[in-house]
Design a protein around this motif. Structure first.
Motif, mmCIF file in Angstrom:
data_model
loop_
_atom_site.group_PDB
_atom_site.id
_atom_site.type_symbol
_atom_site.label_atom_id
_atom_site.label_comp_id
_atom_site.label_asym_id
_atom_site.label_seq_id
_atom_site.Cartn_x
_atom_site.Cartn_y
_atom_site.Cartn_z
ATOM 1 N N ASN A 65 0.792 -1.234 0.000
ATOM 2 C CA ASN A 65 0.000 0.000 0.000
ATOM 3 C C ASN A 65 0.823 1.282 0.000
ATOM 4 O O ASN A 65 0.285 2.354 0.248
ATOM 5 C CB ASN A 65 -0.980 0.037 1.180
ATOM 6 N N ILE A 66 2.122 1.212 -0.258
ATOM 7 C CA ILE A 66 2.951 2.411 -0.332
ATOM 8 C C ILE A 66 3.163 2.770 -1.801
ATOM 9 O O ILE A 66 3.527 1.923 -2.611
ATOM 10 C CB ILE A 66 4.326 2.200 0.355
ATOM 11 N N ASP A 67 2.925 4.019 -2.139
ATOM 12 C CA ASP A 67 3.172 4.525 -3.484
ATOM 13 C C ASP A 67 4.634 4.977 -3.523
ATOM 14 O O ASP A 67 5.011 5.954 -2.860
ATOM 15 C CB ASP A 67 2.228 5.693 -3.766
ATOM 16 N N ALA A 68 5.445 4.267 -4.291
ATOM 17 C CA ALA A 68 6.885 4.548 -4.330
ATOM 18 C C ALA A 68 7.169 5.978 -4.777
ATOM 19 O O ALA A 68 8.081 6.620 -4.262
ATOM 20 C CB ALA A 68 7.593 3.550 -5.248
ATOM 21 N N VAL A 84 9.328 8.668 -2.559
ATOM 22 C CA VAL A 84 10.523 9.335 -3.070
ATOM 23 C C VAL A 84 10.338 10.851 -3.024
ATOM 24 O O VAL A 84 11.253 11.583 -2.623
ATOM 25 C CB VAL A 84 10.855 8.851 -4.496
ATOM 26 N N ALA A 85 9.160 11.340 -3.408
ATOM 27 C CA ALA A 85 8.912 12.787 -3.385
ATOM 28 C C ALA A 85 9.019 13.330 -1.958
ATOM 29 O O ALA A 85 9.600 14.403 -1.739
ATOM 30 C CB ALA A 85 7.538 13.089 -3.975
ATOM 31 N N LEU A 86 8.487 12.604 -0.992
ATOM 32 C CA LEU A 86 8.566 13.029 0.403
ATOM 33 C C LEU A 86 10.016 13.077 0.879
ATOM 34 O O LEU A 86 10.464 14.075 1.448
ATOM 35 C CB LEU A 86 7.757 12.087 1.296
ATOM 36 N N LEU A 87 10.762 12.014 0.616
ATOM 37 C CA LEU A 87 12.167 11.955 1.037
ATOM 38 C C LEU A 87 12.999 13.023 0.347
ATOM 39 O O LEU A 87 13.817 13.694 0.980
ATOM 40 C CB LEU A 87 12.739 10.571 0.757
ATOM 41 N N SER A 101 9.756 -7.563 0.523
ATOM 42 C CA SER A 101 8.543 -6.740 0.520
ATOM 43 C C SER A 101 8.689 -5.516 1.422
ATOM 44 O O SER A 101 7.715 -5.025 1.969
ATOM 45 C CB SER A 101 7.347 -7.582 0.962
ATOM 46 N N VAL A 102 9.930 -5.015 1.545
ATOM 47 C CA VAL A 102 10.197 -3.909 2.466
ATOM 48 C C VAL A 102 11.031 -2.835 1.764
ATOM 49 O O VAL A 102 11.953 -3.143 1.012
ATOM 50 C CB VAL A 102 10.981 -4.426 3.703
ATOM 51 N N TYR A 103 10.676 -1.559 2.008
ATOM 52 C CA TYR A 103 11.555 -0.453 1.667
ATOM 53 C C TYR A 103 12.423 -0.215 2.891
ATOM 54 O O TYR A 103 11.918 0.004 3.986
ATOM 55 C CB TYR A 103 10.782 0.837 1.373
ATOM 56 N N GLU A 127 1.732 7.601 6.140
ATOM 57 C CA GLU A 127 0.339 7.646 5.681
ATOM 58 C C GLU A 127 0.205 8.488 4.400
ATOM 59 O O GLU A 127 -0.611 8.183 3.539
ATOM 60 C CB GLU A 127 -0.585 8.189 6.770
ATOM 61 N N LEU A 128 0.987 9.560 4.292
ATOM 62 C CA LEU A 128 0.950 10.419 3.109
ATOM 63 C C LEU A 128 1.440 9.693 1.860
ATOM 64 O O LEU A 128 1.179 10.137 0.738
ATOM 65 C CB LEU A 128 1.803 11.669 3.325
ATOM 66 N N CYS A 129 2.146 8.601 2.037
ATOM 67 C CA CYS A 129 2.721 7.852 0.920
ATOM 68 C C CYS A 129 1.814 6.730 0.431
ATOM 69 O O CYS A 129 2.196 5.970 -0.447
ATOM 70 C CB CYS A 129 4.085 7.284 1.316
ATOM 71 N N LYS A 130 0.637 6.630 0.986
ATOM 72 C CA LYS A 130 -0.286 5.558 0.566
ATOM 73 C C LYS A 130 -1.193 6.023 -0.533
ATOM 74 O O LYS A 130 -1.381 7.177 -0.773
ATOM 75 C CB LYS A 130 -1.101 5.084 1.771
#
Length: 81
Positions: free
Chosen positions: A36-39, A43-46, A62-64, A78-81
């Protein structure tokens, strides 16, 4: 399985760099399940928070696995979902 570094954005010469890019190499990893994470959002957040070279992302199964100057909060994730 080898780790994969994710770099989903082109680097621009005019973009802000992190205050100390090498700091990302000395902080502990933060593991976030990929489910459920939008890559792109991650990336934009980081990139917005730490600059182009201020963080590293590896994918392991299955982990970043993120190395950055500080860990992301639950709200950030949560913002990355």
């Amino acid at each position: 399985m080898p780790a994969t570094i994710i770099d989903m954005t082109a680097q621009s010469e005019n973009e802000d760099q992190a205050a100390n890019p090498s700091e990302a190499n000395t902080t502990p990893f933060q593991d976030i399940r990929k489910q459920n994470i939008d890559a792109g959002k991650l990336v934009a957040l980081l990139r917005g928070r730490f600059g182009v070279n201020g963080y590293k992302i590896y994918t392991i199964h299955s982990v970043y696995s993120i190395r950055a100057p500080e860990q992301l909060s639950e709200e950030d994730i949560e913002l990355c979902k």
